[in-house]
Every structure is written in C-alpha cells, then in structure tokens.
Design a protein around this motif. Structure first.
Motif, PDB file in Angstrom:
ATOM      1  N   LYS A   1       0.643  -1.247  -0.229  1.00 30.24           N
ATOM      2  CA  LYS A   1      -0.150   0.259   0.143  1.00 30.24           C
ATOM      3  C   LYS A   1       0.810   1.094  -0.255  1.00 30.24           C
ATOM      4  CE  LYS A   1      -4.601  -1.564   1.585  1.00 30.24           C
ATOM      5  NZ  LYS A   1      -5.270  -0.999   2.355  1.00 30.24           N
ATOM      6  N   ASP A   2       2.481   1.445   0.928  1.00 29.00           N
ATOM      7  CA  ASP A   2       2.990   2.093   0.813  1.00 29.00           C
ATOM      8  C   ASP A   2       3.171   2.850  -0.886  1.00 29.00           C
ATOM      9  OD1 ASP A   2       2.669   2.729   2.970  1.00 29.00           O
ATOM     10  OD2 ASP A   2       3.983   1.168   4.207  1.00 29.00           O
ATOM     11  N   ILE A   3       3.550   1.558  -1.762  1.00 33.39           N
ATOM     12  CA  ILE A   3       4.271   1.973  -2.563  1.00 33.39           C
ATOM     13  C   ILE A   3       3.482   2.356  -3.743  1.00 33.39           C
ATOM     14  CG2 ILE A   3       6.132   0.519  -2.057  1.00 33.39           C
ATOM     15  CD1 ILE A   3       5.673  -1.707  -3.826  1.00 33.39           C
ATOM     16  N   THR A   4       1.773   2.279  -3.400  1.00 35.25           N
ATOM     17  CA  THR A   4       1.262   2.255  -4.788  1.00 35.25           C
ATOM     18  C   THR A   4       0.250   3.074  -4.138  1.00 35.25           C
ATOM     19  OG1 THR A   4      -0.376   0.374  -3.199  1.00 35.25           O
ATOM     20  CG2 THR A   4       1.485  -0.181  -5.662  1.00 35.25           C
ATOM     21  N   SER A   5       0.560   3.571  -2.942  1.00 30.95           N
ATOM     22  CA  SER A   5      -0.223   5.134  -2.463  1.00 30.95           C
ATOM     23  C   SER A   5      -0.099   5.959  -3.607  1.00 30.95           C
ATOM     24  CB  SER A   5      -0.222   5.683  -1.454  1.00 30.95           C
ATOM     25  OG  SER A   5       1.499   6.279  -1.728  1.00 30.95           O
ATOM     26  N   PRO A   6       0.910   6.521  -4.262  1.00 31.40           N
ATOM     27  CA  PRO A   6       0.650   7.172  -5.180  1.00 31.40           C
ATOM     28  C   PRO A   6       0.007   6.757  -6.830  1.00 31.40           C
ATOM     29  CG  PRO A   6       3.126   7.275  -4.992  1.00 31.40           C
ATOM     30  CD  PRO A   6       2.060   5.693  -3.942  1.00 31.40           C
ATOM     31  N   SER A   7      -0.406   5.993  -6.384  1.00 35.29           N
ATOM     32  CA  SER A   7      -1.014   5.762  -7.681  1.00 35.29           C
ATOM     33  C   SER A   7      -2.556   6.480  -8.250  1.00 35.29           C
ATOM     34  CB  SER A   7      -1.456   4.305  -8.215  1.00 35.29           C
ATOM     35  OG  SER A   7      -2.402   3.105  -7.051  1.00 35.29           O
ATOM     36  N   ILE A   8      -3.002   6.613  -6.762  1.00 35.53           N
ATOM     37  CA  ILE A   8      -4.866   6.972  -6.310  1.00 35.53           C
ATOM     38  C   ILE A   8      -4.907   8.679  -6.839  1.00 35.53           C
ATOM     39  CG2 ILE A   8      -6.352   6.561  -4.808  1.00 35.53           C
ATOM     40  CD1 ILE A   8      -5.419   4.361  -3.378  1.00 35.53           C
ATOM     41  N   PRO A   9      -5.277   9.285  -7.296  1.00 30.49           N
ATOM     42  CA  PRO A   9      -5.846  10.381  -7.492  1.00 30.49           C
ATOM     43  C   PRO A   9      -6.555  10.427  -6.492  1.00 30.49           C
ATOM     44  CG  PRO A   9      -5.899   8.866  -9.847  1.00 30.49           C
ATOM     45  CD  PRO A   9      -5.779   8.033  -8.563  1.00 30.49           C
ATOM     46  N   PRO A  10      -5.945  11.923  -5.520  1.00 34.37           N
ATOM     47  CA  PRO A  10      -6.292  12.254  -4.506  1.00 34.37           C
ATOM     48  C   PRO A  10      -7.945  13.337  -4.709  1.00 34.37           C
ATOM     49  CG  PRO A  10      -4.239  13.431  -4.584  1.00 34.37           C
ATOM     50  CD  PRO A  10      -3.993  12.904  -6.000  1.00 34.37           C
ATOM     51  N   GLU A  11      -8.261  13.667  -5.963  1.00 39.91           N
ATOM     52  CA  GLU A  11      -9.450  14.074  -6.002  1.00 39.91           C
ATOM     53  C   GLU A  11     -10.450  12.632  -6.434  1.00 39.91           C
ATOM     54  OE1 GLU A  11      -7.606  13.845 -10.167  1.00 39.91           O
ATOM     55  OE2 GLU A  11      -7.248  13.703  -8.042  1.00 39.91           O
TER      56      GLU A  11
ATOM     57  N   PRO B   1     -12.888   1.149  -4.191  1.00 41.36           N
ATOM     58  CA  PRO B   1     -11.782   1.812  -5.668  1.00 41.36           C
ATOM     59  C   PRO B   1     -10.504   1.436  -5.523  1.00 41.36           C
ATOM     60  CG  PRO B   1     -14.625   2.448  -4.870  1.00 41.36           C
ATOM     61  CD  PRO B   1     -13.994   1.715  -3.925  1.00 41.36           C
ATOM     62  N   ASN B   2     -10.895   2.164  -4.746  1.00 42.21           N
ATOM     63  CA  ASN B   2      -8.716   2.041  -4.303  1.00 42.21           C
ATOM     64  C   ASN B   2      -7.913   1.247  -4.683  1.00 42.21           C
ATOM     65  OD1 ASN B   2      -9.747   4.668  -3.273  1.00 42.21           O
ATOM     66  ND2 ASN B   2      -8.832   4.816  -1.515  1.00 42.21           N
ATOM     67  N   TRP B   3      -8.522   0.519  -5.420  1.00 37.63           N
ATOM     68  CA  TRP B   3      -7.833  -1.027  -5.778  1.00 37.63           C
ATOM     69  C   TRP B   3      -7.901  -0.791  -7.366  1.00 37.63           C
ATOM     70  CZ3 TRP B   3      -4.805  -3.547  -2.609  1.00 37.63           C
ATOM     71  CH2 TRP B   3      -4.770  -3.376  -1.423  1.00 37.63           C
TER      72      TRP B   3
ATOM     73  N   LYS C   1       2.615   3.995 -22.356  1.00 32.48           N
ATOM     74  CA  LYS C   1       0.926   3.281 -22.333  1.00 32.48           C
ATOM     75  C   LYS C   1       0.603   4.087 -21.430  1.00 32.48           C
ATOM     76  CE  LYS C   1       1.089  -2.040 -22.957  1.00 32.48           C
ATOM     77  NZ  LYS C   1       0.896  -3.196 -22.124  1.00 32.48           N
ATOM     78  N   PRO C   2      -0.738   4.463 -21.164  1.00 30.50           N
ATOM     79  CA  PRO C   2      -1.600   5.142 -19.833  1.00 30.50           C
ATOM     80  C   PRO C   2      -1.559   4.636 -18.909  1.00 30.50           C
ATOM     81  CG  PRO C   2      -2.721   5.007 -21.642  1.00 30.50           C
ATOM     82  CD  PRO C   2      -1.464   4.446 -22.879  1.00 30.50           C
ATOM     83  N   LEU C   3      -1.192   4.972 -17.794  1.00 30.87           N
ATOM     84  CA  LEU C   3      -1.629   4.283 -16.601  1.00 30.87           C
ATOM     85  C   LEU C   3      -2.930   3.279 -16.450  1.00 30.87           C
ATOM     86  CD1 LEU C   3       0.627   5.804 -13.456  1.00 30.87           C
ATOM     87  CD2 LEU C   3       1.343   3.355 -15.277  1.00 30.87           C
ATOM     88  N   PHE C   4      -3.246   4.516 -16.365  1.00 33.38           N
ATOM     89  CA  PHE C   4      -5.401   4.427 -15.869  1.00 33.38           C
ATOM     90  C   PHE C   4      -6.258   4.524 -17.600  1.00 33.38           C
ATOM     91  CE2 PHE C   4      -3.023   6.004 -12.275  1.00 33.38           C
ATOM     92  CZ  PHE C   4      -3.205   4.935 -11.846  1.00 33.38           C
ATOM     93  N   SER C   5      -5.771   3.507 -18.593  1.00 34.45           N
ATOM     94  CA  SER C   5      -6.776   3.384 -19.631  1.00 34.45           C
ATOM     95  C   SER C   5      -7.733   1.536 -19.283  1.00 34.45           C
ATOM     96  CB  SER C   5      -6.591   3.772 -20.481  1.00 34.45           C
ATOM     97  OG  SER C   5      -5.518   2.604 -21.156  1.00 34.45           O
ATOM     98  N   PHE C   6      -8.312   2.265 -20.289  1.00 35.73           N
ATOM     99  CA  PHE C   6      -8.895   0.434 -20.945  1.00 35.73           C
ATOM    100  C   PHE C   6      -9.165  -0.208 -21.994  1.00 35.73           C
ATOM    101  CE2 PHE C   6     -10.780  -0.325 -16.168  1.00 35.73           C
ATOM    102  CZ  PHE C   6     -10.637  -1.406 -16.617  1.00 35.73           C
ATOM    103  N   ALA C   7      -9.007  -1.150 -22.430  1.00 36.61           N
ATOM    104  CA  ALA C   7      -9.317  -2.154 -23.702  1.00 36.61           C
ATOM    105  C   ALA C   7      -7.889  -0.752 -24.094  1.00 36.61           C
ATOM    106  CB  ALA C   7     -10.699  -1.226 -24.135  1.00 36.61           C
ATOM    107  N   GLY C   8      -6.651  -0.445 -24.569  1.00 35.60           N
ATOM    108  CA  GLY C   8      -6.352  -0.577 -24.703  1.00 35.60           C
ATOM    109  C   GLY C   8      -5.799   1.342 -25.577  1.00 35.60           C
ATOM    110  N   MET C   9      -6.560   1.833 -25.466  1.00 33.92           N
ATOM    111  CA  MET C   9      -6.922   3.502 -25.131  1.00 33.92           C
ATOM    112  C   MET C   9      -6.148   3.990 -24.901  1.00 33.92           C
ATOM    113  SD  MET C   9     -10.009   3.343 -26.517  1.00 33.92           S
ATOM    114  CE  MET C   9     -10.399   5.172 -27.177  1.00 33.92           C
ATOM    115  N   GLY C  10      -5.491   4.615 -25.578  1.00 28.96           N
ATOM    116  CA  GLY C  10      -4.533   6.096 -25.591  1.00 28.96           C
ATOM    117  C   GLY C  10      -2.836   5.631 -25.779  1.00 28.96           C
ATOM    118  N   VAL C  11      -2.648   3.838 -26.097  1.00 25.34           N
ATOM    119  CA  VAL C  11      -2.027   3.208 -25.882  1.00 25.34           C
ATOM    120  C   VAL C  11      -1.205   3.747 -27.388  1.00 25.34           C
ATOM    121  CG1 VAL C  11      -0.331   0.441 -26.560  1.00 25.34           C
ATOM    122  CG2 VAL C  11      -2.191   1.479 -24.751  1.00 25.34           C
TER     123      VAL C  11
END
Length: 395
Positions: A68-78, A256-258, A297-307
């Motif tokens: 959780k410590d190493i992945t905490s920056p992955s969660i957008p604060p908003e 949702p954070n996961w 690759k963008p970190l948060f996208s589905f179905a190959g969008m933005g790759v």
C-alpha cells in the motif's frame, strides 16, 4: 496449442455451428455487442503451469506489507475513497502468449487489474462451448479444482458476503447499457443481486437506498463496476445520486482504490521472467535509441485506449504528465492458435477471487484472439477467428 484438441475442434466448427453457438449464448440476454471468437483456446499443461507461476509471483508482491505504501501515489487525490479494505476481492492478470527460445510457449504480462472482470459471462461461455462442441475431458475451463457449484458458491461469498441478495447491487454509471452488460445480467441470474445505474441509488444520511415497487430498499454492499474516468467529465451526476468519496455506510466489492493500486502502475515494481521491462516515463534518464522495441502506455485506461505502439521521441516529449505513463518493452505475440486460415495471436487473463478473511483463489480464465496490431476486440472488427473467448486448460 494442444494439437490433438485443436484438430478435433477444427473439424467440428463451421459457420452454421458458430451462429447457433452465439444464438444459444444470447438466449435470455441482450445481444452481445462485442465479438465472441469461434473457438476456445486449448492450453497445454506446461504453459498452464507457467501462467500459474507468473500469477503467484505477482500475488507475492501484492501481499507484501509495504504494497500500500509503494502504490499510494497511484490513487488520484480527487478520486480517493475512504474505508479501503485490506485487499482487493478480484485480481486479473493479462498475459500475451509468446515464443520462448528455451521451451516453447511462455506468458508475458501485459496488464493487471484489481477490478472485476467477466466472472459471470466466462462461466456461461465455457458451459455453452461444452454443450455445442465435443471437448475432451482432459481439459477444463475451471481451474484449481473448481466446478460449477464451487465456483458459484465462492462468487456468492465474495460478492454477497453476509448479506441478502436484495441488499447487494451491481453498480455502473449506466449498467444496462454498458458493453459488458451481458456479464451483469448473467451475474444477476446466478446470484440474484440487483443491477443498478449510479443514479438509481439515493443517499439518506450515510446510508444508501434504491426503490423497488414503491419501497425504499437499504443497500448494504456494492459490487462496483464503475470506473471514475467514465464520470470525470460529469461530476454533477453525483448530486443526483451519491458521491463515493463521502463517508458512507456501505461495503465495496471491490473498493474503488484497488483499481488504481493494481494496474499498469504496479508493473515497474515486478522483476520476473514473465514481465517485460517496464519503467515509469518520468523516471527514465534517457530515451532508448531502439524505440521500435517499446510501447508507450497511459497508466489508467481500458481496452488499449491511448496506447502508442510505434513510439517516437516526439511522442514522449509531448507527454504532459509523464508520471501517468509507462514505457514498456514490446511483447511479441506468437500466432499459436491454428485457425483454418492461419495462426492467431492469443492473450490469456487469469482470474482470481479473494474472499474477505481468505486467500486469492484462481478460478477461471478469459482469452482474447487477435489478427490485428493490438489484441482488443475493437482492433479486430474485420477478422474472423478473433474476439473474446475462454481457456480450456489441460488438467
């Protein structure tokens, strides 16, 4: 991939049988809006064992005390949601099937998710394949000793928990009209839970309710299929429903954070023969000279969008938020599935369920077949023997 199984299956399949199979798959459900492939993937024991071993390596990282410590920056604060639980309820790992110089075929990790996949539809599809085609008992679409009864029981434990089915709802922004809605309806039939759009749910104090037959029903647990990106441009939608980021008396399956913690964000932390070299774009000192061997690759996208497959220095320099991108060594898929008109590339998703106070359990798989430059269904619309399917793995 199992020559005897492939030969046996290919002798059975024809256009008429395929149409009948699809028709049966849709009986009692809406028309499937994505392409289902003509065939399952028959996976030999040696490759299955590599897929299992690769999954275990990833789970070992996720279970580390500092994860959780190493992945905490992955969660957008908003988009951070309070009351996160200790672990996700779902794990899905996508592997491209590649050629290994040493020992045949090998999996290479493409993406990973701590978010639900088609857990209902995959069982429905696997069962329908077995009723329409003669498939040898030496292979099975269930994994890890599961059968239909054990699988549905574990799904109930994970999704419904200690509640009654009417107190649990599968929720998405517009659930009945999502591309994956058939999975929602199959899951509803299997478990008896509600399917609700976000706006069907209302907040009273800290509690959530939905209306049925003029009565307000207290909602206690949400099987969450909502991705915040889908509503990022429409924050007003929360004002007519509820805001997940508020203090609420609700259980999340999965929290949702996961979605952010277990994602492409996690891949740079993995060191494995089954994981291609992956680096955060903002941590690269110098741009590789052989960019033709990399994908952006963008970190948060589905179905190959933005790759971006054919990466250039200009592409990299144009990225305004490099902390939200990864540069990854390309994975060269082997066209290992033999169709009547040539080899087809395959990707296998290993799907786990992780009950409260339990351990992650590998249950079932999803497969995608491709002739195009990318695996996603949207990139293979004009081909046959491509699309979503399932793995039948050698026992």
């Amino acid at each position: 991939m199992i020559p005897s199984q492939r030969e046996k299956y290919n002798k059975q399949i024809n256009n008429e049988k395929y149409r009948t199979f699809i028709k049966d798959l849709e009986i009692g459900y809406p028309k499937i809006p994505f392409r289902v492939a003509e065939t399952p993937v028959f996976i030999p024991k040696a490759l299955k064992e590599k897929l299992v071993a690769a999954g275990e390596e990833i789970i070992k990282l996720i279970k580390q005390p500092n994860f959780k410590d190493i992945t905490s920056p992955s969660i957008p604060p908003e988009w951070s949601v309070p009351h996160e639980n200790d672990h996700p309820h779902f794990l899905t790992f996508d592997f491209g099937i590649c050629k290994s110089e040493a020992d045949g075929l090998t999996p290479m990790l493409i993406e990973m998710q701590g978010f639900p996949s088609l857990y209902g539809f995959q069982h429905h599809m696997g069962k329908t394949f077995t009723t329409h085609f003669e498939i040898d008992s030496s292979v099975n679409y269930f994994l890890n000793g599961f059968n239909e009864e054990k699988y549905i029981q574990l799904l109930k434990e994970v999704i419904i928990g200690k509640h009654q089915p009417h107190e649990v709802a599968l929720m998405d922004v517009d659930a009945p009209n999502q591309k994956t809605a058939i999975d929602f309806f199959v899951t509803q039939k299997m478990l008896g839970i509600k399917i609700l759009a976000l706006t069907d749910i209302k907040k009273v104090g800290k509690q959530l309710f939905y209306e049925e037959n003029g009565k307000q029903i207290h909602l206690k647990r949400i099987y969450n299929r909502l991705i915040f990106d889908e509503v990022a441009n429409n924050p007003e939608i929360f004002k007519t429903s509820f805001d997940p980021r508020e203090e609420l008396d609700i259980e999340w399956v999965t929290h949702p954070n996961w979605f952010y913690r277990i994602s492409k964000y996690t891949m740079p932390f993995l060191d494995s023969e089954f994981v291609p070299e992956t680096r955060f774009l903002n941590q690269i000192d110098s741009i590789p000279t052989d960019l033709e061997n990399y994908v952006l690759k963008p970190l948060f996208s589905f179905a190959g969008m933005g790759v971006i497959i054919d990466v250039t220095e200009q592409d990299i320099n144009a990225i305004a938020d490099p902390e939200n991108w990864i540069l990854q060594k390309k994975v060269n898929y082997e066209p290992a599935v033999k169709s009547p008109s040539g080899g087809v590339k395959a990707e296998i998703r290993m799907m786990y369920l992780w009950p409260d106070d339990g351990e992650p359990q590998l249950c079932i798989s999803l497969a995608r077949l491709s002739r195009g430059k990318m695996i996603g269904v949207r990139y293979n619309a004009d081909f046959d023997w491509v699309g979503g399917t399932i793995g039948f793995m050698e026992e």
